[in-house]
Scaffold this motif. Sequence first.
Motif, mmCIF file in Angstrom:
data_model
loop_
_atom_site.group_PDB
_atom_site.id
_atom_site.type_symbol
_atom_site.label_atom_id
_atom_site.label_comp_id
_atom_site.label_asym_id
_atom_site.label_seq_id
_atom_site.Cartn_x
_atom_site.Cartn_y
_atom_site.Cartn_z
ATOM 1 N N HIS A 20 0.858 -1.185 0.000
ATOM 2 C CA HIS A 20 0.000 0.000 0.000
ATOM 3 C C HIS A 20 0.890 1.231 0.000
ATOM 4 O O HIS A 20 1.992 1.222 0.581
ATOM 5 N N PRO A 21 0.468 2.326 -0.639
ATOM 6 C CA PRO A 21 1.302 3.533 -0.705
ATOM 7 C C PRO A 21 1.782 4.057 0.645
ATOM 8 O O PRO A 21 2.873 4.625 0.743
ATOM 9 N N CYS A 22 0.984 3.897 1.720
ATOM 10 C CA CYS A 22 1.416 4.453 3.005
ATOM 11 C C CYS A 22 2.425 3.553 3.706
ATOM 12 O O CYS A 22 3.077 3.983 4.661
ATOM 13 N N GLY A 23 2.558 2.300 3.252
ATOM 14 C CA GLY A 23 3.598 1.417 3.765
ATOM 15 C C GLY A 23 3.386 0.882 5.163
ATOM 16 O O GLY A 23 4.308 0.316 5.753
ATOM 17 N N ALA A 24 2.177 1.049 5.742
ATOM 18 C CA ALA A 24 1.973 0.618 7.126
ATOM 19 C C ALA A 24 0.631 -0.086 7.316
ATOM 20 O O ALA A 24 0.079 -0.097 8.409
ATOM 21 N N ILE A 25 0.101 -0.690 6.255
ATOM 22 C CA ILE A 25 -1.202 -1.345 6.331
ATOM 23 C C ILE A 25 -1.025 -2.849 6.529
ATOM 24 O O ILE A 25 -0.252 -3.499 5.812
ATOM 25 N N VAL A 26 -1.730 -3.400 7.507
ATOM 26 C CA VAL A 26 -1.701 -4.836 7.774
ATOM 27 C C VAL A 26 -3.134 -5.345 7.884
ATOM 28 O O VAL A 26 -4.069 -4.572 8.084
ATOM 29 N N SER A 27 -3.274 -6.660 7.735
ATOM 30 C CA SER A 27 -4.584 -7.271 7.955
ATOM 31 C C SER A 27 -4.444 -8.341 9.029
ATOM 32 O O SER A 27 -3.395 -8.978 9.154
ATOM 33 N N PHE A 28 -5.503 -8.520 9.828
ATOM 34 C CA PHE A 28 -5.565 -9.569 10.834
ATOM 35 C C PHE A 28 -6.743 -10.474 10.500
ATOM 36 O O PHE A 28 -7.821 -9.991 10.148
ATOM 37 N N ALA A 72 -5.871 -2.735 9.231
ATOM 38 C CA ALA A 72 -5.337 -1.851 10.274
ATOM 39 C C ALA A 72 -4.108 -1.111 9.784
ATOM 40 O O ALA A 72 -3.459 -1.513 8.815
ATOM 41 N N HIS A 73 -3.823 -0.027 10.477
ATOM 42 C CA HIS A 73 -2.598 0.751 10.250
ATOM 43 C C HIS A 73 -1.717 0.550 11.471
ATOM 44 O O HIS A 73 -2.145 0.775 12.599
ATOM 45 N N GLN A 74 -0.495 0.088 11.266
ATOM 46 C CA GLN A 74 0.392 -0.209 12.389
ATOM 47 C C GLN A 74 1.673 0.610 12.265
ATOM 48 O O GLN A 74 2.411 0.512 11.290
ATOM 49 N N LYS A 75 1.883 1.439 13.287
ATOM 50 C CA LYS A 75 3.081 2.266 13.307
ATOM 51 C C LYS A 75 3.586 2.370 14.733
ATOM 52 O O LYS A 75 2.829 2.723 15.644
ATOM 53 N N ASN A 101 -6.192 5.941 1.265
ATOM 54 C CA ASN A 101 -4.842 6.111 1.781
ATOM 55 C C ASN A 101 -4.931 6.655 3.193
ATOM 56 O O ASN A 101 -5.953 7.233 3.582
ATOM 57 N N VAL A 102 -3.870 6.467 3.963
ATOM 58 C CA VAL A 102 -3.840 6.879 5.359
ATOM 59 C C VAL A 102 -2.644 7.790 5.565
ATOM 60 O O VAL A 102 -1.523 7.459 5.167
#
Length: 582
Positions: free
Chosen positions: A47-55, A65-68, A91-92
């Motif tokens: 993803h463009p924001c580079g911090a998207i994960v799925s559970f 989710a967004h994980q940072k 995008n986030v």
Amino acid sequence: MNVALSDDFMEALGKLNGNEIKKASKTIMAVKHESDAKGLRAHKIEHPCGAIVSFSVNMDIRIIAHQKDSTVTFLYIDHHDDAYNWIQKRNVFCGPNGDMRIVSTLTTETPLAYEAFVPYAKQRQKTEEITSEIIETIREINSDGELFSFIEAQPEELQEKLFDLAMRSLKAKSCRVSQKFEIRVVNDDEILEQAILYPLEKWRIFLHPKQEEVVATSINESVLLTGAPGTGKTVCLVHKAKNLQKELNEGECIIISTFKSTLQDYLNDMLRALSYDRNKVFIVDVSLFNQIQENKITEKLDGFFKWQGDALYYYNKNIKYRVKHILFDEYQDFSKGALGKIIEMAAIVPFTISYDYSQSIYKAINRTSNELQKDGVKKYVLDYSYRVNTRILIKLKRIMQLISILSNSNTIGSEVTEEEIQMVLHTEAAIDGSDVKLLSYKDKISCDTILEDEYNLYRGNYNADDVIVTKFISDFYCNLQKDSNFRTEELPISVRRSYAYLPTLKGKEYKAGIIVLDDAVCQLLNINRLLFNKLNGEILSPKKNARFYLNLLYVAMSRFRDFVTILYPEKYKETISPIFES
């Protein structure tokens, strides 16, 4: 792990079945308490924001989710393909103060901030203090990651301006940009569990900063609270009632009330969602205000108040409680007799009273909150509506201006105060939403046909409880005492399931609605003719009903979050268009 929840996540969660919600709850709590997320089948999404994960909740349900760093923000939950399609259109972005914004578009491509930033920044160069050097540097940027890394490297006072400008540039591209408080950090396990268990009640669980300030006032502080529709006045009251119960000692209580039994039931539902203590907080029909004398005490006392010295006591099931704080909602619509008793109580007992005179429909508007504004009473004005969308709010502001013109000392009630006008005009909406939809009808047959078509359109997207049909009817005054079960034969049978008698909409919120206007209210909206006639003539029929009818329209339109359709007689197009069209 810190956990944050977005409004999109909460709404999507509410569409799952009970078993899926329970499994999602376990997954969320596991993420919160296991920073490495072992065993949760976490999967990083390109993803463009580079911090998207799925559970994975189960074999089918996925959480996006967004994980940072040490914070996970749950953005969305749905069945596998739908969840991944959702994030592909969004995008986030993380701001300089930890603010997160979700940007969405209806296209299949994720919206990119850096592509829109430079041309938009050039337009705002002078007003936003964006220098030519900054614009030239950003012109060389080729990704959102680079853009926001550049923003983070700027002086602190410039970071927020650049971030806000990036969000404005995306809005200029017709993207939807979430508001700051559409994402909330929840570190308390109990509140997090409540939020998950009551996903459709998310607005009852979370508070934005100004609301939190109201709720945090102590049990001994008196507060006046006002705000336009959807700004969360009732939400503040129920949260404060729940919060104040912690300050009570044995034999003490909190009283909360509003003027109508259906709204008292609404308060009860909201307090139940917050798990309040029924032995400390009592929802009372204050219109009765039974007061007893010392020599009238019996063995079975319930629902009575009694003055004793400088204290007020309340009897519930023959148990005597000292009232430590009173909370009243919809103060503007209490009867004259009840208002007098509220003022009598407020002279002795600390209070929290909310009101909005722009929504007064049940009585002559001839009493203000001035008599309550004594030394030591704090006043709060909520100015963010998160129930009414931006485009509906624009129409409400126009109606308020019209009410101001039509109201004068000869009409029923009082003139619109400057405070009231400014309160509405300065309110902002948290969501963009869709514009008001105007449809004209020639006669009753065409009206019914259009009404059924619109209703079926909404019912294709929402449950019956989410859609309301209401109208101005000729025998309105004869039915003021009717409850929400009242049905009018003037409506097609197919829509009666979702019909609500207009006055019963007070305090409620829905996702979509249809309002049918009749000749009387359309005549009142004929502002040009009224001005030229200097408010004389028979057009008001009678003139004293002007504010009453317009306040009804104002209240009706302010009940809906996503969509409003207005049906009106075709002959009033020139009257209706200036008010409701963009």
